[in-house]
Structures are given as structure tokens and as C-alpha cells.
Design a protein around this motif. Sequence first.
Motif, PDB file in Angstrom:
ATOM      1  N   PHE A 224     -15.820  13.403  67.685  1.00  0.00           N
ATOM      2  CA  PHE A 224     -16.522  13.897  68.870  1.00  0.00           C
ATOM      3  C   PHE A 224     -15.733  13.606  70.143  1.00  0.00           C
ATOM      4  O   PHE A 224     -15.568  14.477  71.011  1.00  0.00           O
ATOM      5  N   VAL A 225     -15.220  12.378  70.266  1.00  0.00           N
ATOM      6  CA  VAL A 225     -14.499  12.011  71.488  1.00  0.00           C
ATOM      7  C   VAL A 225     -13.210  12.812  71.619  1.00  0.00           C
ATOM      8  O   VAL A 225     -12.867  13.313  72.692  1.00  0.00           O
ATOM      9  N   ARG A 226     -12.466  12.981  70.502  1.00  0.00           N
ATOM     10  CA  ARG A 226     -11.231  13.760  70.554  1.00  0.00           C
ATOM     11  C   ARG A 226     -11.527  15.217  70.881  1.00  0.00           C
ATOM     12  O   ARG A 226     -10.802  15.853  71.637  1.00  0.00           O
ATOM     13  N   GLN A 227     -12.614  15.748  70.306  1.00  0.00           N
ATOM     14  CA  GLN A 227     -12.992  17.124  70.604  1.00  0.00           C
ATOM     15  C   GLN A 227     -13.383  17.279  72.071  1.00  0.00           C
ATOM     16  O   GLN A 227     -13.266  18.368  72.645  1.00  0.00           O
ATOM     17  N   SER A 228     -13.857  16.204  72.692  1.00  0.00           N
ATOM     18  CA  SER A 228     -14.244  16.239  74.103  1.00  0.00           C
ATOM     19  C   SER A 228     -13.056  15.993  75.032  1.00  0.00           C
ATOM     20  O   SER A 228     -13.234  15.906  76.246  1.00  0.00           O
ATOM     21  N   GLY A 229     -11.837  15.837  74.474  1.00  0.00           N
ATOM     22  CA  GLY A 229     -10.655  15.622  75.298  1.00  0.00           C
ATOM     23  C   GLY A 229     -10.376  14.171  75.591  1.00  0.00           C
ATOM     24  O   GLY A 229      -9.587  13.864  76.502  1.00  0.00           O
TER      25      GLY A 229
ATOM     26  N   ALA B 220     -23.207   8.643  69.586  1.00  0.00           N
ATOM     27  CA  ALA B 220     -22.024   7.803  69.375  1.00  0.00           C
ATOM     28  C   ALA B 220     -22.294   6.366  69.808  1.00  0.00           C
ATOM     29  O   ALA B 220     -21.938   5.414  69.100  1.00  0.00           O
ATOM     30  N   LEU B 221     -22.924   6.173  70.983  1.00  0.00           N
ATOM     31  CA  LEU B 221     -23.214   4.816  71.465  1.00  0.00           C
ATOM     32  C   LEU B 221     -24.181   4.102  70.536  1.00  0.00           C
ATOM     33  O   LEU B 221     -24.050   2.899  70.278  1.00  0.00           O
ATOM     34  N   LEU B 222     -25.178   4.842  70.027  1.00  0.00           N
ATOM     35  CA  LEU B 222     -26.143   4.224  69.112  1.00  0.00           C
ATOM     36  C   LEU B 222     -25.440   3.807  67.824  1.00  0.00           C
ATOM     37  O   LEU B 222     -25.720   2.736  67.264  1.00  0.00           O
TER      38      LEU B 222
ATOM     39  N   CYS C 187     -13.695   1.082  72.830  1.00  0.00           N
ATOM     40  CA  CYS C 187     -13.657   1.762  74.128  1.00  0.00           C
ATOM     41  C   CYS C 187     -13.516   3.264  73.932  1.00  0.00           C
ATOM     42  O   CYS C 187     -12.608   3.722  73.240  1.00  0.00           O
ATOM     43  N   LEU C 188     -14.434   4.016  74.548  1.00  0.00           N
ATOM     44  CA  LEU C 188     -14.370   5.472  74.558  1.00  0.00           C
ATOM     45  C   LEU C 188     -13.814   5.903  75.911  1.00  0.00           C
ATOM     46  O   LEU C 188     -14.364   5.544  76.954  1.00  0.00           O
ATOM     47  N   TYR C 189     -12.730   6.685  75.906  1.00  0.00           N
ATOM     48  CA  TYR C 189     -12.145   7.226  77.129  1.00  0.00           C
ATOM     49  C   TYR C 189     -12.512   8.712  77.223  1.00  0.00           C
ATOM     50  O   TYR C 189     -12.229   9.483  76.295  1.00  0.00           O
ATOM     51  N   LEU C 190     -13.143   9.102  78.352  1.00  0.00           N
ATOM     52  CA  LEU C 190     -13.577  10.479  78.562  1.00  0.00           C
ATOM     53  C   LEU C 190     -12.961  11.008  79.850  1.00  0.00           C
ATOM     54  O   LEU C 190     -12.895  10.297  80.863  1.00  0.00           O
TER      55      LEU C 190
END
Length: 756
Positions: free
Chosen positions: A588-593, A502-504, A609-612
Motif C-alpha cells: 500500500f505504501v509503495r503504491q502510494s509513492g 496499515a496503522l492498526l 516508519c511509513l514515509y508518504l
Amino acid sequence: MVRDGRPQDTWWNYSFTPVRGEDGTVVGVFNQGHETTERILRDRNREAEALRQRRLFEQAPGFITVLEGPDHVFEFVNHAYRRLFGDREFLGRSVRDVFPELAGQGFYEWLDRVYATGERFVAERTPIELDYPGAPRNTRYLDFIYEPVRDDGGRVTGIFCEGFDVTAAHVAEQALREQGRALETLNRIASSTVVEQDLERIVQLVTDAGVELTGASFGAFFYNVIDASGESYMLYSLSGVSHEEFARFPMPRNTQVFAPTFNGEAVLRSGDIRRDPRYGKNAPHNGMPEGHLPVTSYLAVPVASREDGVIGGLFFGHEEADRFTEEHETVILGLAAQAAIAIDNSRLIRRVREANETLEKRVAERSEELTQAHEALRQAQKMEAVGQLTGGIAHDFNNLLAGISGSLEVVERRIAQGRTDGIERFLQGAQTSAQRAAALTQRLLAFSRRQTLDPKPTDVNRLVFGMEDLISRTVGPQIKVEVVGAGGLWMAKVDPVQLESALLNLAINARDAMPQGGRLTIETANKWLDDRAARERDLPPGQYLSICVTDTGSGIAPDIADRIFDPFFTTKPIGQGTGLGLSMIHGFVRQSGGQVRVYSELEQGTTMCLYLPRYSGDVLADDDAPDTRIAESGAGETVLVVDDETTVRMLIVEILAEAGYRALEADDGPSALKILTSQTRIDLLITDVGLPGGMNGRQVADAARSHRPELKVLFVTGYAENAAVGNGLLPAGMEVITKPFVMADLAAKISDMIDR
């Protein structure tokens, strides 16, 4: 004898003759000798060399035989030859006696020509039909060489034959070509029906494409128009034959063979419809009305609209039996879906046009008409998205398939020629293309949230700093990369491989937004989200960590800001992007919560911005991390492999054999349970998640554990049926690995699970 200062064995021919005196008595012995050491050693060396040569021939990967004389009598056959051609009586018999079924296939004549002319014969991908006891005639494909064998005088005395069974490669190549043709046809139909508004033209295009994709003798589309009796349908289009061929026959009736299609209940595929009980056992003329087109193979697929139910059905026929396969069924289902969308779109556009023509007379219905227009626009956008998808993916996949099939073809040809130099780069090329195809599939799965994730406690700062060099090389020297890691950053439970991807992807998007260069900043931070902040980000309140990627590029236009995460949306031309990058990250991010938020200003730049979610559990130190090295060999442990894909099962069994494990095989759930409920020792169960036979892999594992509570289980999945494998929450002793996998990774996973 002692020679050159050391004892040596020597061989001699001796002659002892008595010497007699004048009275006839023996007075002495005359001894005459001739040394034969050189001849004896030469003969022994020749015998040893012949024995070594025979052993090499026996161990050769290809089949080898030596034929003697003009009748081509078998003098030698190796193990590979017996494996391919069956356990026949070879030695001392002629080719014509051993293989009577080869008459008329050309092999006798080729052998006679080589023996008569002394010229080598080379064949590639040559079909051969063989008879095996208790089995139908089997067609194989061979690469082989007939080489004349000569005596010291140059006279041909026999023929040396060497070759390889390339059936699997031939079938795989044909399958790749068929898949490529199917993709091209579906792409062409999708592109045509996107712009086509004529309903008759749409249906004809689809029917013609179905005949092309299946190889049917004819195809038809019948509209689901039912009269008062409930048994009348309307023929709308034909392909492969003229309308006159059907004009003298009534339309199909609501019988068992037609009802499943017009009711939208199922696909109907029959190898011989004349003998199918659903058609009628007592039908005249062997199941077909007099004068009807000859139909044996039959395939029928419903075309169902989301709004109007079953529109009609696509029907295909062929005069030969068993002409339609599961692959044909699958591709026609896809074609039927395209037809339904195109018909819906045409109907909606037509309704919108009619509504516009009578707008002044229907002011009271204006709201409803606007809704219809909006729906038509939505359908058109959906068709545009499908066109972009098929254009981009067909382009990418065709390139990848060309790299794979072309490389394998070169490798096969060189091996058949006995040349192995330089084949590594072609093998590497095929492997690289396969890996790129796997990556494209992962993108499709990611935006649909169907990919398998392997979440684990992850030091995000360490991951981001570890990627700094890779990102710098990817974006190029014109862009300055800066990584700012927050002190005391919390841990996140996330799949680190997918986070790196994702970052790449975000870095590449930032690079494309800064064609003249600029600055790329990656920053991490801890975040406490209260009720208000959580609602703004569509997240539950709590502790999160953020990863923000900021560029100084062109920014995102406001009119497309709300669409950037839509599947297939891209601003790039067809063939240069599928529009899956950002949707993959979002999925991917939504699937990771977590959640993704975008902040952008034109000509100023963009921040993604990715929030994890924070992970608060225990973390293994590096020194305590499990040893993932691949054991050189097992200790004879038994592993049961369950997979309905023969090739995948074969590869897993091969890895197990190389690692020293004993492998058992099953191709569905019920047959696997027979083994698991027996007394057979099982140290590890490796099972695909999606299985035929009414049981998936998780159900097999759960049933097995009722008999073997401590059984270790490794799930293998191609697209991650998350619900079946517990959405990443598996009981102890159960793990998952995703196809396609690197063989070394699979071996390491197996060794690690068995050792633990």
C-alpha cells in the motif's frame, strides 16, 4: 332510523297485504316487517374480509394457490405462482391438466394423500422439473406446504399450498460447497507435493486430484516426449481406469485436438468431442476408435514449466455430454500450475542430489552446481510459502464460508416455517463473515499492489489522533499508547481508509511483540530528504511526512529482518496467519509513492516508519466538503448498469429502483455501446472495469463519451485494474468504487454524482 341518539342505516323485509271490506273493496293495508340489519352487515363484513384476504394472498412474496375437490382444481393462484410456473390456464382446471410434466415426480401423489388423510405435507429443497414454451426443461427447487382445507363439519374439501422458490439459494449453497471442496483438495495436493520428491508419485497425485475435482470418468497425464516424426507422446499416469484400457491404442498424434495442449497454446474444453471439427468430421465409430473408452465431454490443460516449456498435459474425459464447466477449467488450470511447480522442484532436487554424488569428479563445475542448489532451495522455499498460503487462507475462507452458508440456511428454514423472530442475528453473522472475507481479499490485493486506492488530501495528525482510542482498545490495558503529533504537519495525498488499516496492523504486530505489556508510541514528523537520504530509503528526493510506530517489545531477529515484507512470510503456525499483514502495508505504501523502513534491536523494541509524499494542492475545508447524504429518491433519472455478473447487476438495479432511478442493463461492452450510441437518455453510466466481449469498462466509457461528452461514469471493480482506470487519475465526471461495497455507500455515491 334514529337509534341511541343518532341516525343509523337499517335493512328490512316488508310485506304489504290489502284488507278488504264485506263488499270486497280494499279498505286498508296490513303491513308486516322483519329487520335484517344484523344479517346484512355480517354478510358485508364477511365479503370485505374475503376481499382483504385475497389481496393479501396476491401480494404475498411466496407462491400461493387454493385447490378444490379430489381432482385438485385451481380455485385461486397469486401473482408469485404465475411468475414461477408461467402464464398457464389455471382457474377451473386440475393440477394434472395444467402440469402434465409432473407425472412421475411425486406431486400428484402427495396431493392425493393430503386430500385423503387430511394430514399436512411439508417439503424442503424439493426439485421440480417444469416445461416452459420455447425453452428446455427447467429444474427448480422449492420449499412448500400442502395444508388441507376443511368445511364446518371437518371434511376435507380442498388444499391450500404456500411456498418459496429457493433455487438461487440452493445453487449458491452447492457452489459454496464445491468451492470449499476444491480448496481442500488443492490444499491437500499442495501440502503433499511440497514434501514429495518421487516424480511418478507427484504426477499420479495430480491426475487423481483432477478426476476428483471435475467428476471425470477418467484422467490421464501425457508427457510431451516427441519422436522424429513430431507426433508421439508418452502416457505417464492414469486415474479412473487401468493401463490395459489404453495399451492397445497408439499414443496421441499432433492433430488439431491435441496440438493446443502439447504446444501450450490453450485450454481445450468440448461438450461433445465426437462432433468437434478439431477432432475430425470423418472419424470412424462416431469419432472414437473401436474399443476405445466412451468419451463425449473432453477437457485438456497444458502443464508448462518455467524452465523447460510444456512438460505435458492433463486430459479428462466423461461419457456424458457437457460435463465440464468454466469452473472446472479454472480449477484444473490452478492444479496444472501446482503440478508444474512440483515437477520442477522434484527435477531440481534430483539434479542437486546427482551433483552432490559426483562432486569430487566435477570440481570445475562447482559454481554451476552451487547455483542449481540455490535454485532448488529457492523453489523449496516457494513451495513452503504456497503451503502456508493455502493452509492459512483455506482455513480462514472455510470458516467464513461456513458462517455465511450456515446462517443463510437457518434464515431460509425459518422463513419457510413462517418464523421471522431472531433471524437478524443470523443475517448479521453472514454479513460479518462476508466483510471479513472481503478484508482478507483486500490484504491479498494490497501486497500485490492491485488494490483500488482512493487517495485524497489527508490530515494525518487528525487521522492518527482519531484512532488513538481504537488502538488502545485493540492492544489492551497492559500496553500504554502515546500519540505525538508534529506541529504544522504537512498534508498527504493518501487513501485514509487503507492508512488506518496499515496503522492498526502495525499496532497489532507491536502488541504481539509485547506479551507482558509495554509502551506503544505513534509519532508524526515532516521530512526533507536530500539525494543521500532519499537513496537510503529508495525514494526520490523531496518533501515527505513520516509516521513512526515504536514498541518496547522483543525486536526482530537479524536472520529474518530481510524477510518480514515477503508475501506469505510469517512466524505464526499454519491457520493462525497468512503472512500478508506487513506485505500488505508495504504494498500500500509503495503504491502510494512512499516507503517503509524498519529499525529494530533484540529485546529493546522495533520502530516501523511509513514515509508518504507531501501534498501541496488545495484542500476543501470541512464546511465545503460535498454532501454525501443519501437522497430519499431520485427524480426519474436513467442509469445504465453494465456488469457481466448477474447477481451484482441485480443488486445495483435494486438499489437504483429503491432510490427512484430508472435502470437499464447490459452484460458486456458491445451491448452497452448499442444503448449509449442511441437516443436513449442516460444520466449516469455504472460499469464494471473487467468485462467480456473484447472491451473493458474504461474503453466503454471512453467510447460513450465520444457521443456523450458530459456523460458521468462510475467504475465498479473487484480487484482494481489500475491501468484501466488511470491509476487513480480519472477525468472529471468519472469516479471509482471497489467491490465489495456497502449498499448505502453505493447509493450515496450514485446520488452525489447525479446531483452534481
